[in-house]
Motif scaffolding. Structure first.
Motif, PDB file in Angstrom:
ATOM      1  N   ARG A 228      54.217  15.633  12.259  1.00 56.19           N
ATOM      2  CA  ARG A 228      55.591  15.219  12.549  1.00 56.19           C
ATOM      3  C   ARG A 228      56.211  16.112  13.610  1.00 56.19           C
ATOM      4  O   ARG A 228      56.721  15.633  14.621  1.00 56.19           O
ATOM      5  CB  ARG A 228      56.434  15.262  11.266  1.00 56.19           C
ATOM      6  CG  ARG A 228      57.886  14.938  11.528  1.00 56.19           C
ATOM      7  CD  ARG A 228      58.693  14.787  10.263  1.00 56.19           C
ATOM      8  NE  ARG A 228      60.086  14.512  10.631  1.00 56.19           N
ATOM      9  CZ  ARG A 228      61.056  14.273   9.766  1.00 56.19           C
ATOM     10  NH1 ARG A 228      60.798  14.278   8.472  1.00 56.19           N
ATOM     11  NH2 ARG A 228      62.280  14.031  10.174  1.00 56.19           N
ATOM     12  N   VAL A 229      56.170  17.428  13.398  1.00 54.70           N
ATOM     13  CA  VAL A 229      56.838  18.350  14.318  1.00 54.70           C
ATOM     14  C   VAL A 229      56.141  18.374  15.678  1.00 54.70           C
ATOM     15  O   VAL A 229      56.785  18.390  16.713  1.00 54.70           O
ATOM     16  CB  VAL A 229      56.909  19.774  13.704  1.00 54.70           C
ATOM     17  CG1 VAL A 229      57.412  20.770  14.727  1.00 54.70           C
ATOM     18  CG2 VAL A 229      57.813  19.766  12.471  1.00 54.70           C
TER      19      VAL A 229
ATOM     20  N   LYS B  20      54.413  16.021  16.880  1.00 54.70           N
ATOM     21  CA  LYS B  20      54.296  14.639  17.376  1.00 54.70           C
ATOM     22  C   LYS B  20      52.851  14.245  17.686  1.00 54.70           C
ATOM     23  O   LYS B  20      52.522  13.765  18.770  1.00 54.70           O
ATOM     24  CB  LYS B  20      55.164  14.472  18.635  1.00 54.70           C
ATOM     25  CG  LYS B  20      56.632  14.793  18.398  1.00 54.70           C
ATOM     26  CD  LYS B  20      57.489  14.381  19.599  1.00 54.70           C
ATOM     27  CE  LYS B  20      58.961  14.355  19.291  1.00 54.70           C
ATOM     28  NZ  LYS B  20      59.522  15.654  18.858  1.00 54.70           N
TER      29      LYS B  20
ATOM     30  N   GLN C 259      60.625  25.845  17.235  1.00 55.08           N
ATOM     31  CA  GLN C 259      60.905  24.514  16.679  1.00 55.08           C
ATOM     32  C   GLN C 259      61.495  24.605  15.279  1.00 55.08           C
ATOM     33  O   GLN C 259      61.265  23.727  14.440  1.00 55.08           O
ATOM     34  CB  GLN C 259      59.608  23.704  16.647  1.00 55.08           C
ATOM     35  CG  GLN C 259      58.969  23.601  18.010  1.00 55.08           C
ATOM     36  CD  GLN C 259      58.063  22.397  18.099  1.00 55.08           C
ATOM     37  OE1 GLN C 259      58.522  21.251  18.053  1.00 55.08           O
ATOM     38  NE2 GLN C 259      56.784  22.631  18.219  1.00 55.08           N
TER      39      GLN C 259
ATOM     40  N   ASN D 279      64.375  24.118  13.897  1.00 54.27           N
ATOM     41  CA  ASN D 279      65.154  23.001  13.354  1.00 54.27           C
ATOM     42  C   ASN D 279      64.299  21.768  13.058  1.00 54.27           C
ATOM     43  O   ASN D 279      64.561  21.048  12.105  1.00 54.27           O
ATOM     44  CB  ASN D 279      66.294  22.624  14.303  1.00 54.27           C
ATOM     45  CG  ASN D 279      67.335  23.735  14.377  1.00 54.27           C
ATOM     46  OD1 ASN D 279      67.478  24.532  13.446  1.00 54.27           O
ATOM     47  ND2 ASN D 279      68.029  23.827  15.510  1.00 54.27           N
ATOM     48  N   ASP D 280      63.268  21.582  13.874  1.00 53.62           N
ATOM     49  CA  ASP D 280      62.368  20.452  13.615  1.00 53.62           C
ATOM     50  C   ASP D 280      61.613  20.665  12.306  1.00 53.62           C
ATOM     51  O   ASP D 280      61.422  19.731  11.525  1.00 53.62           O
ATOM     52  CB  ASP D 280      61.373  20.285  14.766  1.00 53.62           C
ATOM     53  CG  ASP D 280      62.080  19.907  16.063  1.00 53.62           C
ATOM     54  OD1 ASP D 280      63.123  19.226  15.987  1.00 53.62           O
ATOM     55  OD2 ASP D 280      61.593  20.304  17.143  1.00 53.62           O
TER      56      ASP D 280
ATOM     57  N   LYS E 127      63.953  20.037   9.385  1.00 56.76           N
ATOM     58  CA  LYS E 127      64.074  18.594   9.141  1.00 56.76           C
ATOM     59  C   LYS E 127      62.853  18.060   8.402  1.00 56.76           C
ATOM     60  O   LYS E 127      62.967  17.257   7.471  1.00 56.76           O
ATOM     61  CB  LYS E 127      64.181  17.862  10.491  1.00 56.76           C
ATOM     62  CG  LYS E 127      65.576  17.370  10.795  1.00 56.76           C
ATOM     63  CD  LYS E 127      65.518  16.382  11.950  1.00 56.76           C
ATOM     64  CE  LYS E 127      66.497  16.824  13.034  1.00 56.76           C
ATOM     65  NZ  LYS E 127      66.199  16.283  14.362  1.00 56.76           N
ATOM     66  N   ALA E 128      61.701  18.516   8.834  1.00 52.75           N
ATOM     67  CA  ALA E 128      60.461  18.032   8.224  1.00 52.75           C
ATOM     68  C   ALA E 128      60.366  18.490   6.763  1.00 52.75           C
ATOM     69  O   ALA E 128      59.954  17.722   5.886  1.00 52.75           O
ATOM     70  CB  ALA E 128      59.255  18.526   9.023  1.00 52.75           C
TER      71      ALA E 128
END
Ligand code: ATP
Length: 269
Positions: free
Chosen positions: A134-135, A137, A204, A206-207, A210-211
């Protein structure tokens, strides 16, 4: 003090994962006192593990997740430091190998699930298969998004087959991670742990938050709950994790098997 017991993730507040959630507020215990309290829990686990092994109705799976330098290794060392080495296994999940990548993502995980009587500790886990893709991509959302349900189904099946599952997210603040990574740069004994890639993950931040939120929101179940551990303070972390595991083991109603009736009355010359 009520705030000093971890609760399984069921509410939005626990999913926040702010910097302030990395500490227990209003904690008045000193480091020494916490270390002693922790030691007591660690000994409880060690005692309970003996009957857990003999009872052999359950397996126990402890999942540890967390950012770099969140203390996964340290937690394992402390919390399981008194457990009989024959009673537990530790599995560390790295970047999947060529062979692993050619299988479904749970293939390598299932092989490491402990058998009955054993405690299996996961240093990272199948949750990396949501986080990293996810992070970074690596795959379309459709793929990683479907994994919540796949994991829930997998864990439900395990649970129905006697595997008791506890999942801990070691939650540190951005500042604390900075301190620990700096430590790795300057301390000769920690230097080997420093990976330049850790800095990319830090960028990353914040990514990843979120994950992790997505994971907590979608995969904290009755049969495999998540616990968010305020992990900026190592003593608090160890104490909370150890206590949660000990309480869970105690709640299983473990018992030594009854002796074989033919054993009664045997005399050894
Ligand atoms: P730790 O930081 O947990 O102590 P480490 O840095 O010593 O571990 P590494 O050899 O760096 O260990 O392996 C961990 C790395 O493997 C992490 O970056 C993690 O994101 C990655 N990883 C683990 N499982 C997967 C997965 N399923 N898909 C992609 N990357 C993964």
């Amino acid at each position: 003090t009520h705030a000093m017991k971890l609760k399984p993730v069921t509410s939005k507040k626990q999913i926040r994962l702010d910097d302030r959630d990395a500490r227990v507020h209003g904690n008045t215990r000193e480091g020494d006192e916490l270390e002693q309290a922790s030691q007591k829990e660690v000994e409880r686990i060690s005692e309970l593990q003996r009957v857990f092994y003999a009872d052999a109705r359950f397996a126990m799976l402890i999942v540890l997740q967390g950012r770099d330098a969140s203390g996964k290794d340290g937690t394992i060392r402390k919390v399981f430091g008194a457990v009989n080495p024959q009673g537990c296994t530790v599995s560390s999940f790295k970047v999947p190998t060529e062979l692993e990548r050619h299988h479904d993502f749970l293939w390598r995980v299932h092989q490491q699930i402990p058998p009955r009587g054993m405690i299996g500790i996961f240093n990272r886990s199948h949750y990396e298969d949501i986080l990293v893709p996810r992070v970074h991509k690596l795959v379309p959302k459709k793929i990683w998004n479907a994994r919540y349900e796949q994991i829930n189904d997998f864990e439900r099946m395990l649970s129905a087959n006697g595997v008791v599952i506890l999942k801990f997210l070691l939650h540190i603040s951005r500042d604390e991670q900075k301190r620990r990574l700096e430590d790795r740069l300057t301390d000769k004994q920690k230097n080997w742990k420093f990976r330049v890639g850790d800095l990319d993950d830090r960028r990353q931040w914040n990514d990843f938050t979120k994950a992790y939120r997505g994971i907590l929101e979608n995969t904290s179940t009755k049969w495999a709950p998540w616990y968010v551990v305020p992990a900026d303070d190592k003593h608090v972390r160890d104490w909370l994790v150890a206590r949660t595991i000990a309480d869970c083991m105690e709640g299983l109603g473990l018992a030594y098997p009854k002796p074989d009736p033919t054993v009664a009355g045997i005399e050894i010359e």
